[in-house]
Design an enzyme around this catalytic site. Sequence first.
Site, PDB file in Angstrom:
ATOM      1  CD  GLU A   9      20.268   5.080 -82.082  1.00  0.00           C
ATOM      2  OE1 GLU A   9      21.402   4.734 -82.443  1.00  0.00           O
ATOM      3  OE2 GLU A   9      19.571   4.416 -81.298  1.00  0.00           O
ATOM      4  CG  ASP A  82      18.654   1.918 -83.145  1.00  0.00           C
ATOM      5  OD1 ASP A  82      17.873   2.381 -83.996  1.00  0.00           O
ATOM      6  OD2 ASP A  82      19.858   1.729 -83.373  1.00  0.00           O
ATOM      7  CG  ASP A  84      19.319  -1.388 -78.758  1.00  0.00           C
ATOM      8  OD1 ASP A  84      19.297  -0.189 -78.402  1.00  0.00           O
ATOM      9  OD2 ASP A  84      20.033  -1.780 -79.690  1.00  0.00           O
ATOM     10  CD  GLU A  86      24.678   1.503 -77.840  1.00  0.00           C
ATOM     11  OE1 GLU A  86      25.680   2.208 -77.965  1.00  0.00           O
ATOM     12  OE2 GLU A  86      24.584   0.363 -78.310  1.00  0.00           O
ATOM     13  CE1 TYR A 307      18.308  -1.535 -84.144  1.00  0.00           C
ATOM     14  CE2 TYR A 307      18.041  -2.975 -82.237  1.00  0.00           C
ATOM     15  CZ  TYR A 307      18.659  -1.895 -82.848  1.00  0.00           C
ATOM     16  OH  TYR A 307      19.617  -1.187 -82.168  1.00  0.00           O
ATOM     17  NE  ARG A 309      24.028  -2.738 -82.795  1.00  0.00           N
ATOM     18  CZ  ARG A 309      24.025  -1.676 -83.589  1.00  0.00           C
ATOM     19  NH1 ARG A 309      22.884  -1.020 -83.782  1.00  0.00           N
ATOM     20  NH2 ARG A 309      25.119  -1.251 -84.173  1.00  0.00           N
ATOM     21  CG  HIS A 354      14.217  -6.925 -79.378  1.00  0.00           C
ATOM     22  ND1 HIS A 354      15.564  -6.651 -79.349  1.00  0.00           N
ATOM     23  CD2 HIS A 354      13.618  -5.882 -78.774  1.00  0.00           C
ATOM     24  CE1 HIS A 354      15.759  -5.483 -78.745  1.00  0.00           C
ATOM     25  NE2 HIS A 354      14.586  -5.007 -78.398  1.00  0.00           N
TER      26      HIS A 354
END
Length: 823
Positions: A9, A82, A84, A86, A307, A309, A354
Site C-alpha cells: 500500500e 495490509d 485486515d 480493508e 501491524y 490495526r 493478528h
Amino acid sequence: MSKNLVIVESPAKAKTIEKYLGKDFGVLASYGHVRDLVPKEGAVDPENDFEMKYEIIEKNEKHVNAITKALKKSEALYLATDPDREGEAISWHLHELLKDRGLLEGKDVYRVVFHEITKNAVKNAVANPRKLSDDLINAQLARRALDYLVGFNLSPLLWKKIKRGLSAGRVQSPALRLLCEREAEIEKFIPQEYWTIEGDCEQDKQEFLSKLSIYKDNKLKQFDINNEKDATEAKQLLEKNANGKLVVKTVDKKERVRNPAAPFITSTMQQEAVRKLRFSAQKAMRVAQQLYEGIDLGEGAVGLITYMRTDSVVLAQEALDELRTFIGDRYGKNNLPNEVRVFKTKSKNAQEAHEAIRPTSFMRTPDDVKSFLSTDQLKLYTLIWKRAVASQMIHATLNLVAVEFECGEGNIFRATGSSIKTPGFMQLYLEGSDDKKEEADERMLPALEVGESVKLNKIRAEQHFTEPPPRFTEASLVKTLEEYGIGRPSTYASIISTLQYREYAEVESRRFTPTEMGRIVNDFLTKHFTQYVDYDFTARLEDDLDEISRGEKDWVPVLHKFWKPFNTLVIDKEESVTREEAVQARELGIDPKSGKPVSVRMGRYGPFVQIGTREDEDKPKFAGLLPGQKMADITYEQAMELFKLPRVLGETEEGEAVSASIGRFGPYVKYGSKYVSIKKDSGDDPYTIKLNRALELVAEKKKADAEKVIQVWEEEGIQILNGRYGPYVTDGNKNVKVPKETDPKSLDLEECQKMIAEAPEKKWGRKKKAAPKKKAAAKKKAPAKNKTATKKKKAASKKKKSTKKKAATKKSKKAGDDSSSSE
C-alpha cells in the site's frame, strides 16, 4: 524487469520489502485504495442486490498505470496489502481492475499476508501465499455499501432540513450522540454540598493525612455532614477531645497484588498515547504507521513494530520466547513469571490471526534506536516497547496499611497508605487512566504501633460539592466507543477527526464539547432516526459484518434487512418534518413595537434571533447570538438586547455616518459605506463603544488605506498599491508585482499600462483536463455457492463503463463519512 511483482500500500513499505526479497521481485505501491464507489447517487443499487459501480480514484490512477505497465513484463502477481479486511478489499479491487484490462491471463496471482515488516516475516509470507478471501472481501464491501447508503440518504436530508455541508454516518452519528448526552448530563447536574473532617498528622517528622470515618459512634456517609454549621460543630468537638494528638487504635497490614496490562491493541495504544504523550488518536496512528513501515537503522529500513490495526492481545510464540529471554537477561530471573502470562481478548470479534502491537524485536531497545527516530517516533516506540515487555513480567506486590486513630469516645480518624514490596512490572510501566484522582492507599505512612500517640497539627473542615461527569477526552471517547462495540480499531481516529471537521464538536482543554450545530444534528437524528443512532443497533450491525467476515452470513440479506426500513423512514421524514422543526426554531415572545413573534433558530452561519417570519410582507429582522449564548437557554430579554445593534454613533468630520454592529465576521464600526473591524483584544464592544473611540478606529483604518495607495490614475482605473508581498500594479483584474530594483513612485501611467498588458491572463478555476477515459465499473453481487466461479461469470457478463466526473470526490466526502478507514 523482475519476474514477480509485489503490490503493497505505501511506497515506504515497498522500498523495505524490495530489499528483503531480492532481484527476482519488483515491489510497487498502490498508495492505498485504487478505486471506490462512483461518488453520486446510484452507485449502490438496492434493487439489484446492492450491485456497486466503481471508478478509479483519480489521484491514484498513475499508480495503477505503473502497476499495469510492470505486470505486463512479470510472470506472477503477489498482492501484499495490509493484513485486515480493508487490505483484503484493496487487493480485490486491484485484482478486478487488472483482470478487466486482460492482464491476469496466464499469470499466477497470490495473496500474501505479514503482520510485521521484517526479513523473515516477509519471506515466509511470500513462501506461503493464499487466495483472496471472499468472506473478508464481502464484509468490507458490505461495510462500504452501508456507509454509502447512510451517507447518501441522511446527509442530503440534513442539507435540506438544516444546513448544507452537514453529514451523518453509521458510526459517526452514535459517537456524536455520546458527546451530546454527556453534555446534557452536565447541564442537568445539580451539585450537592458535603463536608469532610480531615486531620493533619505528624510522626517522626513525616506528615500524613487522616480522615474522620466514625463520628459519635456512627460510620460517616458522604452526605452526613452537609452544611457549615454541622461541620464547625464537629470540628470544635474533635479539637477539644484530641488536645493536639491522636492515639493509634488499630494497625491493619496486608498485601495486594497488581498485574500488568495486556500488550497494546489499537484502541488501548490510542488511549495511552493521548494520556501520556498528549498525541491525538490520529497522530498516534500516523506515527505507528511510520514505525510499522520501516525506519532506516543505518543498514537499511526495518519495521520496528507489528501491524498497528488489531484488536487481539495475543503474542506469537517466537515473540514470547525472545521476550522471556530478554526479561531474564535484562531484569533478572526473579522478574520472570514461571509461566507465560496469557491475556484474553475482550472483543468477541477479534481477529486472532493478528497479534497485539509489539516491537518486532525486543532486543531492539528504545536506547538502541534513539538516534534513528524522530522525537514523536521515539516516544511512541518507547511506550509500545515498555507495555509489551511489562506484560510478561511478574506482578507487583504492594504492602497496604490502614490505621485507625481514636479522638475521644466514639470518634475515629482513618489513614491509609502503601509501600511497594516488589515492584515487578511497575519498574517499567504503569497504565494510565482518565480523570484519575489520588488514591488514599497510594500515600506513604510512617511506621506506627497500637497505643502510641501521633501529633495532630490541625483539624480541617473541608467543604466539597459533587461534580458532574467529565466531558470526554479522546482517550475516554475511544474507550467508550470500544465498550459499546461502535466502530472498529481503524475507524476511531477518523470518527474523532470528522466530528471536529464538521464542527459538531470543539476541543477545549483536551475535552470535547458539542457545538450548537452538533446538538441540533444529534437531536434531529435521535428524534427521527432513533434506531439508527442507537448504540446497541450499531454494535449489532458491526456483529453482522463480523459474521460475514467469518463466512457465517451472506452479505446481501444483511443489507436488505437494513435498507428497507431505513429507506422507508428517510422518505417519510423528508415529507413529514418541517425545516422549522429540524432547526429547533423556538418562539421567545412578541416584539412590542411590531407585534411580530421573536424566535431563535439555526441558520447558515450559526444561531440567530429573528423578529417576524418569512411570510410577512416586511423582511424579518435578524441578529446573531453572541459568543457564549446558546439557543437552548437564551431568554426573550437577552434576545431583544441583540436588536439594539446597529447603534448610530454620529458622523465623521467628512459627514460620513458612523455606527457599530456585529456581522458575519465579528463586531465592526461602519463609516459611510466602509468598515473597520473591532479586534477581540481591543477591549471595545459594539454595545458600548463611544463616538470618539470609533473615530479613532476609523482614523487608523484611513491611515492604513492611505499608506497602501502609492499612486492612482482614477480615470484609467489603475493603481499602484502596497501589498502583503510588496508593491504591485493593478487594474482590478490583473495584479503585477513591481520589480525590487524599481521605485514604484517613479512609474508613470504608460509604464503601468504596459506591465498590465504584458502580464498573463488571470486563470480562474482549475486547469481543464483531457477528455476523460472510460473506466470499467466492476460490480459486486451476492455470492453463490461457488463464489469464485460466480464472481468470474458476473464480471464477464456485467461489465459497464463509467465516466470520471470532476469534483466528485469532494461531493462524496460530504455525503459519506465512515468510509475513509474501516477494518
